[in-house]
Design an enzyme around this catalytic site. Structure first.
Site, PDB file in Angstrom:
ATOM      1  N   GLU A 164       0.832  -1.208   0.000  1.00  0.00           N
ATOM      2  CA  GLU A 164       0.000   0.000   0.000  1.00  0.00           C
ATOM      3  C   GLU A 164       0.864   1.256   0.000  1.00  0.00           C
ATOM      4  OE1 GLU A 164      -3.915  -1.356   2.521  1.00  0.00           O
ATOM      5  OE2 GLU A 164      -2.033  -1.161   3.591  1.00  0.00           O
ATOM      6  N   GLY A 221     -12.184  -2.909   2.122  1.00  0.00           N
ATOM      7  CA  GLY A 221     -13.272  -3.625   1.453  1.00  0.00           C
ATOM      8  C   GLY A 221     -14.474  -2.696   1.361  1.00  0.00           C
ATOM      9  N   MET A 252      -8.812  -2.400   8.776  1.00  0.00           N
ATOM     10  CA  MET A 252      -8.315  -2.984  10.019  1.00  0.00           C
ATOM     11  C   MET A 252      -7.494  -2.028  10.889  1.00  0.00           C
ATOM     12  SD  MET A 252      -7.434  -6.819   8.541  1.00  0.00           S
ATOM     13  CE  MET A 252      -7.040  -7.491  10.137  1.00  0.00           C
ATOM     14  N   GLU A 253      -7.453  -0.757  10.548  1.00  0.00           N
ATOM     15  CA  GLU A 253      -6.578   0.150  11.315  1.00  0.00           C
ATOM     16  C   GLU A 253      -7.186   1.519  11.653  1.00  0.00           C
ATOM     17  OE1 GLU A 253      -5.502  -1.040   8.224  1.00  0.00           O
ATOM     18  OE2 GLU A 253      -4.368  -2.761   9.011  1.00  0.00           O
ATOM     19  N   ASP A 305     -11.624  -4.625  -2.778  1.00  0.00           N
ATOM     20  CA  ASP A 305     -12.502  -5.802  -2.851  1.00  0.00           C
ATOM     21  C   ASP A 305     -13.844  -5.402  -2.269  1.00  0.00           C
ATOM     22  OD1 ASP A 305     -12.604  -6.770   0.188  1.00  0.00           O
ATOM     23  OD2 ASP A 305     -10.590  -6.070  -0.248  1.00  0.00           O
TER      24      ASP A 305
END
Ligand code: ADE
Length: 266
Positions: free
Chosen positions: A13, A80, A206-207, A230
């Site tokens: 990323e 996502g 997730m962060e 996604d």
């Protein structure tokens, strides 16, 4: 000192963003992370890979706040898409972030961060607007020269959609709620559950909400910008690694560089 932190969770990323620093940049190591300190596009910046998950993001944000005298943090990476209109290749700039796996009920309401009295943290409006403006520029079909790096990525996304029999889609900017949790969401059922809890949510990662909580603790403005890799569905385990390998770092460079060069990055 007005130094901006740029943070991503994964090497793919962040790409090789630190190679775009002016000559003379320094690398400092703290807490097992490399912090690249230097100038980029006329701004003082520190670039760091947080690693994946809420604890890793919180550790990184704490180190940035306590060791690097940063005035703002920008988290950039993939997510996502769970909002109905949020497609692969779109970009979401968070207005607020919530930990979807926080549950101290029945002591506190579900999702509320205990002793903060709230379930979500608001991103800084001015910083997020400036980042969103850079995203809109980067995604515009007639995008200026600064985003040349994004053109091959957009062409590859268009080709992948055509190969999958999907109709053409012009990548778009969205702004709204982003969910964070310590799990990779990869089923329609998980998505439906998240949307049942938080119908306005656009994306899951997730962060972001962990970084947001640390920024609230330190009184630091922040923005979270996420490219959709996604749809967090049963196909996510295939779509995510492909996007990460081929496309994510191009978005990071186009967005970060466009923002730093633009009026909002000054
Ligand atoms: N980051 C990118 N895609 C994700 C997903 N499906 N779940 C959690 N984090 C993500």
């Amino acid at each position: 000192m007005s130094r901006i932190a740029i943070v991503s969770a994964m090497t793919e990323e962040l790409g090789r963003l630190h190679e775009h620093l002016d000559p003379g940049a320094l690398c400092e190591r703290h807490g097992g992370r490399d912090f690249w300190v230097g100038r980029m596009d006329g701004r003082d910046v520190v670039i760091v890979l947080s690693r994946i998950g809420k604890v890793a993001a919180a550790t990184t944000a704490t180190l940035l706040a306590s060791h690097f005298d940063v005035s703002a943090l920008v988290f950039t990476g993939a997510a996502g898409g769970i909002g109905p209109h949020v497609q692969v290749g779109d970009v979401v700039v968070a207005t607020g972030l919530l930990q979807h796996d926080m549950d101290a009920s029945p002591i506190f309401p579900r999702f509320e961060v205990p002793l903060y009295g709230a379930d979500r943290f608001a991103a800084d409006i001015a910083l997020s607007s400036a980042v969103a403006a850079a995203v809109a520029d980067a995604l515009a079909p007639d995008a200026p020269h600064a985003t040349d790096g994004l053109r091959p990525a957009l062409a590859a996304l268009a080709a992948a959609r055509a190969a999958a029999g999907l109709p053409p889609h012009q990548p778009r900017l969205h702004q709204g709620l982003v969910l964070s949790g310590d799990c990779f969401v990869s089923s329609r059922a998980q998505c439906d559950q998240l949307l049942a809890w938080h119908p306005e949510a656009l994306a899951v990662e997730m962060e972001g909400a962990a970084l947001a909580q640390v920024c609230a603790d330190f009184g630091l403005p922040f923005a979270v910008v996420r490219t959709i890799s996604d749809r967090a569905d049963d196909q996510a385990h295939v779509d995510f690694p492909r996007f990460i390998a081929e496309t994510a770092s191009r978005y990071t460079l186009a967005i970060v560089s466009g923002w730093l060069k633009g009026p909002g990055g000054r």
